[in-house]
Structures are given as C-alpha cells and as structure tokens.
Design a protein around this motif. Structure first.
Motif, PDB file in Angstrom:
ATOM      1  N   UNK A 160       0.802  -1.164   0.077  1.00 48.00           N
ATOM      2  CA  UNK A 160       0.266  -0.076   0.025  1.00 48.00           C
ATOM      3  C   UNK A 160       0.867   1.262  -0.162  1.00 48.00           C
ATOM      4  N   UNK A 161       1.743   1.271  -0.968  1.00 47.65           N
ATOM      5  CA  UNK A 161       2.841   2.265  -0.964  1.00 47.65           C
ATOM      6  C   UNK A 161       2.336   3.428  -2.006  1.00 47.65           C
ATOM      7  N   UNK A 162       0.991   4.178  -1.548  1.00 44.60           N
ATOM      8  CA  UNK A 162       0.401   5.054  -2.273  1.00 44.60           C
ATOM      9  C   UNK A 162       1.261   6.077  -2.843  1.00 44.60           C
ATOM     10  N   UNK A 163       2.214   6.762  -2.096  1.00 44.12           N
ATOM     11  CA  UNK A 163       2.890   7.775  -2.486  1.00 44.12           C
ATOM     12  C   UNK A 163       4.061   7.714  -3.603  1.00 44.12           C
ATOM     13  N   UNK A 164       4.505   6.323  -3.732  1.00 47.24           N
ATOM     14  CA  UNK A 164       5.389   6.301  -4.469  1.00 47.24           C
ATOM     15  C   UNK A 164       5.203   6.527  -5.948  1.00 47.24           C
ATOM     16  N   UNK A 165       5.901   7.434  -6.672  1.00 50.88           N
ATOM     17  CA  UNK A 165       5.421   7.713  -7.982  1.00 50.88           C
ATOM     18  C   UNK A 165       6.634   6.973  -8.878  1.00 50.88           C
ATOM     19  N   UNK A 166       7.758   6.844  -8.619  1.00 51.30           N
ATOM     20  CA  UNK A 166       9.056   6.282  -9.320  1.00 51.30           C
ATOM     21  C   UNK A 166       9.794   5.295  -8.573  1.00 51.30           C
ATOM     22  N   UNK A 181      19.517  -1.967 -14.050  1.00 57.58           N
ATOM     23  CA  UNK A 181      19.163  -2.942 -15.080  1.00 57.58           C
ATOM     24  C   UNK A 181      20.358  -3.133 -16.106  1.00 57.58           C
ATOM     25  N   UNK A 182      20.991  -4.172 -15.820  1.00 58.08           N
ATOM     26  CA  UNK A 182      22.317  -4.374 -16.632  1.00 58.08           C
ATOM     27  C   UNK A 182      23.567  -3.397 -16.328  1.00 58.08           C
ATOM     28  N   UNK A 183      23.950  -2.668 -17.265  1.00 61.37           N
ATOM     29  CA  UNK A 183      24.934  -1.785 -17.266  1.00 61.37           C
ATOM     30  C   UNK A 183      24.367  -0.287 -16.785  1.00 61.37           C
ATOM     31  N   UNK A 184      22.940  -0.015 -16.641  1.00 63.41           N
ATOM     32  CA  UNK A 184      22.567   1.003 -16.463  1.00 63.41           C
ATOM     33  C   UNK A 184      21.556   1.192 -15.359  1.00 63.41           C
ATOM     34  N   UNK A 185      20.811   1.988 -15.050  1.00 62.91           N
ATOM     35  CA  UNK A 185      20.010   2.256 -14.033  1.00 62.91           C
ATOM     36  C   UNK A 185      18.785   2.774 -14.791  1.00 62.91           C
ATOM     37  N   UNK A 186      17.543   2.173 -14.183  1.00 62.79           N
ATOM     38  CA  UNK A 186      16.284   2.826 -14.980  1.00 62.79           C
ATOM     39  C   UNK A 186      15.280   3.592 -13.802  1.00 62.79           C
ATOM     40  N   UNK A 187      14.463   4.390 -14.372  1.00 63.82           N
ATOM     41  CA  UNK A 187      13.276   5.102 -13.365  1.00 63.82           C
ATOM     42  C   UNK A 187      11.956   4.381 -14.165  1.00 63.82           C
ATOM     43  N   UNK A 188      11.398   3.895 -13.276  1.00 60.08           N
ATOM     44  CA  UNK A 188      10.099   3.142 -13.932  1.00 60.08           C
ATOM     45  C   UNK A 188       9.005   4.285 -13.066  1.00 60.08           C
TER      46      UNK A 188
END
Length: 295
Positions: free
Chosen positions: A213-219, A224-231
């Motif tokens: 119930x993490x209702x405040x989380x947006x990202x 992810x392999x050799x990089x980082x992602x923002x979902x």
C-alpha cells in the motif's frame, strides 16, 4: 522409512502433486505404494486420494466422500490441497532451507491460492479443463489404450517427477516475490522522499508496491544491466497508465538530447510512452526521478 500410498490405475494431477509434495517434505526416505487393497492402505503411514476418509491426525487425505473437505471459502479440496495444507510449509523449508518461518508460511499460502488451488478445482470439476492446463498435461502421462505394454507405475513416477519440478519452480518464484516485497519495504522505509524508492538490486517491485500500500510512490529506481532505470508506478496493479508520467518533453529522447534537456550528463533514454527512462549511473537515475517528481 515412511510408507505413503495412493490408488493404482488412472492418475490425475492431484495425486501426482500430493506425492510430489510429500517427496519434497519428507525427502527420499519414503516408499510409495499404489493400490486399492484396504489392508495395505491401512498399514501405510500416509494415504492420499483413496481410502474414504480425511483425518490428518491419522495421515489420511481422501476427498471423495459425500461430505467433501472444503476450504473456508467453500471451494473443494483435492488430495493435493489437503496434503499441502499439512506439508506445504515443510516442503518449502526443505526446498529452500534458509527461509524463515514467516517466509515459508507466506510462500505456502501463495501457492495454496494459486497452483495448488487450481489443481484442486480442476480435479473436482470446478474448473473447465483445457488442453494446455497443467493438470491436463500431467494426466496425458497416463498410458493410452494404444500402449498396452506401458508400465503404469513408471508413468505415474514420470508425471510426479514433472509435478515436483513445477512445484520447486513455483516455490522459487513465490519466495522471490516474498523477498522482493521485503526489499521494497526496507527501501521505502529509508527513502528521504516517499515519492521515489531506490532499489539496489533488480528485484520485481510491481506487486510489492500495491501489497504494501505504498500510495505515495511515483517512481522506482533500480539497476538494469549496465545502467539504471526509473520506472513510473501505475495507478493500479496491471495498469499500463502511470500515477505520474515522466515529463512530456522527455518522451522519445535519447543520450545527448535527453542529457541536454535534463542536465543529467549520463541520461540514456526515455521511452516515448513515458513510463521508463534511464541513466548510466545510480546517481543519474535518481536525479532523473527527482526532476520527474517536480515536473
């Protein structure tokens, strides 16, 4: 040696799974007998899918009586579900000895609501059989009339072996989901901004965000392999929308174009649908997430 017994003749997915569960829980120190001889069944330590009684205290797990054993929601058990109810946690702990009692209980409950429940419903005629359903696949191991010389017990053993492998993988995936939730919960507890959660490993986060119930989380930021992602987090489970899409101006940009626009030097991409973007470093991805939050 623990003697476990079930009926001979045509087998179904539930007796295959019940035996696979007992094998997982009790190890190799069990002997399987397939018979309908009541005297032999009476001498067995555990009897499943035959015998006419459901008495866990006596190791009896039949479900073919007029007064069928039911789950609290009214759905019928098969022998698989009955055996899982008593041996599921033990099977989980045997398959993954490092799990805690709490984790083993949660994994067992997850399988009972999924794989095991489906086997139960299919065996009781409460689910429509299809050629691709796993219960149907297991039952295809029964020798056909065109195979008069086939060894029935060998066929059962082969089907039960496959059931055991599927059970092991189902437990592994459920355990991964439980551990992922613990990881997400820990990350959410220490984040300075409840709108951005940073994970240090590539764990699946989608279900955890909603289960916790993490209702405040947006990202959610993660490697992810050799990089980082923002979902971007969807508004509800399985939705393709986002609570807060990445900025419109970012959509479809890559590398230098995205870096110039955002000021994040190692930015690498933003999907045209604006649900994910990335950077070469953790700091770069976190910077993108913070920009997106304020957009």
């Amino acid at each position: 040696m623990t003697v476990v017994a079930t009926h001979n003749g045509t087998f179904h997915a539930d007796d295959c799974f019940a035996y696979a569960i007992l094998r997982a829980a009790l190890g190799d120190g069990i002997e399987l007998v397939r018979t309908r001889d009541l005297e032999i069944l009476d001498r067995a330590d555990v009897v499943f899918d035959v015998g006419g009684s459901c008495d866990p205290a006596e190791g009896r797990y039949d479900h073919h009586m007029r007064d069928k054993p039911l789950r609290p929601n009214g759905e019928p058990f098969s022998s698989a579900g009955l055996v899982w109810r008593d041996y599921g946690v033990r099977a989980v702990r045997a398959l993954f000895p490092t799990v805690s009692d709490t984790e083993a209980g949660r994994v067992a409950a997850m399988l009972d609501c999924g794989l095991i429940r489906d086997v139960d419903l299919m065996d009781n005629g409460a689910m429509t059989p299809t050629p691709g359903h796993f219960s149907t696949v297991l039952e295809a191991f029964n020798p056909s009339f065109a195979e008069p010389d086939s060894d029935e017990n060998a066929a059962f053993a082969e089907a039960a072996h496959l059931a055991g492998r599927v059970l092991s993988r189902a437990v592994a995936r459920a355990l991964a989901a439980v551990l992922a939730e613990e990881t997400v919960a820990q990350a959410a507890a220490v984040t300075p901004d409840p709108r951005v959660v940073v994970l240090e490993t590539r764990v699946p986060w989608e279900d955890a965000v909603f289960d916790l119930n993490l209702t405040q989380v947006l990202y959610v930021v993660r490697p992810a392999g050799k990089q980082w992602t923002v979902s971007a987090v969807p508004p509800e489970r399985t939705s393709f929308a986002q609570r807060h899409p990445l900025p419109a101006a970012w959509g479809g940009l890559r590398d230098d174009d995205l870096a110039r626009l955002t000021g994040v030097a190692d930015a690498t991409f933003c999907h045209p649908a604006r649900f994910v973007c990335g950077a070469k470093s953790r700091d770069g991805a976190v910077a993108l997430a913070r920009l997106a939050v304020e957009s």
